[in-house]
Design an enzyme around this catalytic site. Structure first.
Site, PDB file in Angstrom:
ATOM      1  N   TYR A 135     -25.587  47.232  50.467  1.00 38.53           N
ATOM      2  CA  TYR A 135     -25.248  47.454  51.215  1.00 38.53           C
ATOM      3  C   TYR A 135     -24.036  49.420  50.842  1.00 38.53           C
ATOM      4  CZ  TYR A 135     -27.175  44.294  54.262  1.00 38.53           C
ATOM      5  OH  TYR A 135     -28.034  43.186  54.862  1.00 38.53           O
ATOM      6  N   LYS A 190     -28.407  34.540  44.074  1.00 40.29           N
ATOM      7  CA  LYS A 190     -30.055  34.234  43.325  1.00 40.29           C
ATOM      8  C   LYS A 190     -29.842  34.632  42.080  1.00 40.29           C
ATOM      9  CE  LYS A 190     -34.457  34.757  44.099  1.00 40.29           C
ATOM     10  NZ  LYS A 190     -35.107  33.720  44.785  1.00 40.29           N
ATOM     11  N   ASP A 222     -33.656  31.655  48.760  1.00 40.87           N
ATOM     12  CA  ASP A 222     -34.812  31.327  49.040  1.00 40.87           C
ATOM     13  C   ASP A 222     -34.643  29.827  49.621  1.00 40.87           C
ATOM     14  OD1 ASP A 222     -34.379  31.075  46.137  1.00 40.87           O
ATOM     15  OD2 ASP A 222     -36.560  30.770  45.906  1.00 40.87           O
ATOM     16  N   ASP A 246     -26.578  38.123  55.650  1.00 48.17           N
ATOM     17  CA  ASP A 246     -26.193  38.520  56.797  1.00 48.17           C
ATOM     18  C   ASP A 246     -27.898  38.104  57.590  1.00 48.17           C
ATOM     19  OD1 ASP A 246     -26.722  40.944  58.833  1.00 48.17           O
ATOM     20  OD2 ASP A 246     -27.994  42.306  57.454  1.00 48.17           O
ATOM     21  N   ASP A 250     -27.761  35.167  61.170  1.00 48.16           N
ATOM     22  CA  ASP A 250     -28.786  35.610  61.774  1.00 48.16           C
ATOM     23  C   ASP A 250     -29.771  33.700  62.084  1.00 48.16           C
ATOM     24  OD1 ASP A 250     -27.475  37.357  62.622  1.00 48.16           O
ATOM     25  OD2 ASP A 250     -29.827  38.684  62.608  1.00 48.16           O
TER      26      ASP A 250
END
Ligand code: NAD
Length: 355
Positions: A135, A190, A222, A246, A250
């Site tokens: 980001y 990852k 994942d 992020d 959620d």
């Protein structure tokens, strides 16, 4: 001790009013000062994060934040949009650690989209790094692809990067939190594909030696996304970077059924923090006394726990919320047949009464 109160837009002021009622009822002798932020600040002074608001947030021991944003401001230049206030506060206050507890009150197990037996008793904490990763990484932008099958075509690109000290400080936050909980940290990355994740994994593994009472395991993102809906109760503390956090936070939020129940904290390295409900300004229900104020009231509990070192008072607020839910009172977002539906103000009053 001083708390900066930044109500913001939409339902922000409504839910903040109820948290302030609770704070007042606790009579802790904490000073509060309120300032505009987001669209409200733009209306008053032409910018979403005016200097006096930032100065108040800097000077206070903690910030209680409502929510910002309104479709009315969608056409403004990016720098003037209400949401920039929250990014500015994170940056200016050095708030690098985002803590999102995901706690499913047994009384609300039927509000989840998952089967009650999978989520009943769920209690996990997501620790997300907030100021680094793809980001914020440079270089980023658009250019004509220099090589590859699409050489010459317009491409967008971003840079994922994390330095060792950045990983170390977020790992410390996660391990310390786990010491106060069930003593388990799952680091999500990852590492099978990304260099950044390989450094992340090595660094978190090294940090674990400082916390012998905490068990560490690693999971690819994942798989973590899958396990969160398959067996969410298997997690205690999840620590991860900005991008993965992020998305996972959620996903985890929805396990509880309503975003109106979820508090969050964003901390600096000295325990100062900004506390806010996980939801936005909900313009669709603003001004109608329909909002659920519990996420904000629970954010106040987190503020007292992490920034004001008042664990006993935080527990008292959380117990009061549970008592109100057990008594059958529900705002519209968590309402189901057989329960008594009440508004935002009545929910705040009920928590005060339960205290
Ligand atoms: P939202 O969280 O505001 O609303 C999503 C849905 O959840 C809506 O139907 C809303 O009515 C409902 N909802 C949210 N909070 C609730 C509560 N406390 N009680 C009952 N129902 C609740 O998300 P959105 O609609 O995507 O965004 C609205 C505005 O909020 C946008 O301008 C967005 O940019 C902003 N936003 C701000 C923050 C923040 O201030 N930190 C976070 C997310 C979104």
């Amino acid at each position: 001790m001083k708390i900066a109160i930044l109500p913001g837009d939409g339902i922000g002021p409504e839910v903040i009013d109820e948290a302030c009622k609770v704070l007042k009822a606790l009579a802790l002798g904490v000073e509060t000062e309120t300032a505009p932020v987001g669209g409200a600040a733009y209306e008053a002074s032409g910018v979403p994060l005016p200097e006096p608001t930032l100065a108040l947030a800097r000077a206070a021991d903690a910030v209680l934040f409502g929510a910002v944003g309104d479709p009315r401001y969608d056409s403004l230049a990016r720098a003037l949009r209400p949401e920039q206030a929250i990014l500015g506060l994170r940056r200016e206050l050095g708030l690098f650690a985002n803590l999102r507890p995901v706690h499913l009150y047994p009384e609300l197990a039927s509000a989840s989209s998952l089967k009650p037996e999978i989520v009943a008793g769920l209690d996990l904490l997501i620790v997300r790094e907030l100021t680094g990763d793809i980001y914020f990484g440079a270089p980023r932008g658009r250019r004509h692809a220099p090589d590859g099958a699409f050489a010459g075509a317009l491409e967008g690109f971003d840079t994922m990067r994390y330095s060792e000290p950045e990983i170390e400080r977020i790992a410390h936050v996660a391990f310390r939190a786990a010491e106060k909980r069930a003593g388990r940290v799952t680091s999500v990355d990852k590492a099978n594909v990304l260099e950044t994740s390989q450094l992340w994994r090595e660094t978190v593994t090294r940090m674990a030696s400082h916390y012998p009472r905490v068990a560490l395991d690693h999971m690819y993102v994942d798989n973590a996304a899958m396990q969160l809906v398959r067996a969410p109760k298997s997690f205690d503390v999840i620590v991860t970077g900005n991008l993965f956090g992020d998305i996972l936070s959620d996903e985890a939020a929805m396990l509880t059924g309503s975003i109106g129940m979820l508090p969050s904290a964003s901390l600096d390295s000295h325990g100062k923090g900004l506390y806010e409900p996980s939801h936005g300004s909900a313009p669709d229900i603003a001004g109608k006394d329909l909002a659920n104020p519990l996420a904000t009231i629970l954010s106040l509990a987190m503020l007292l726990r992490y920034s004001l070192d008042q664990e006993a008072v935080a527990l008292k607020i959380e117990a009061a919320v549970q008592k109100v839910l057990a008594s059958g009172l529900r705002t519209a977002d968590i309402h189901a047949p057989g329960y008594q539906r009440i508004g935002c103000r009545a929910m705040g009053d009920a928590v005060v009464a339960a205290l």
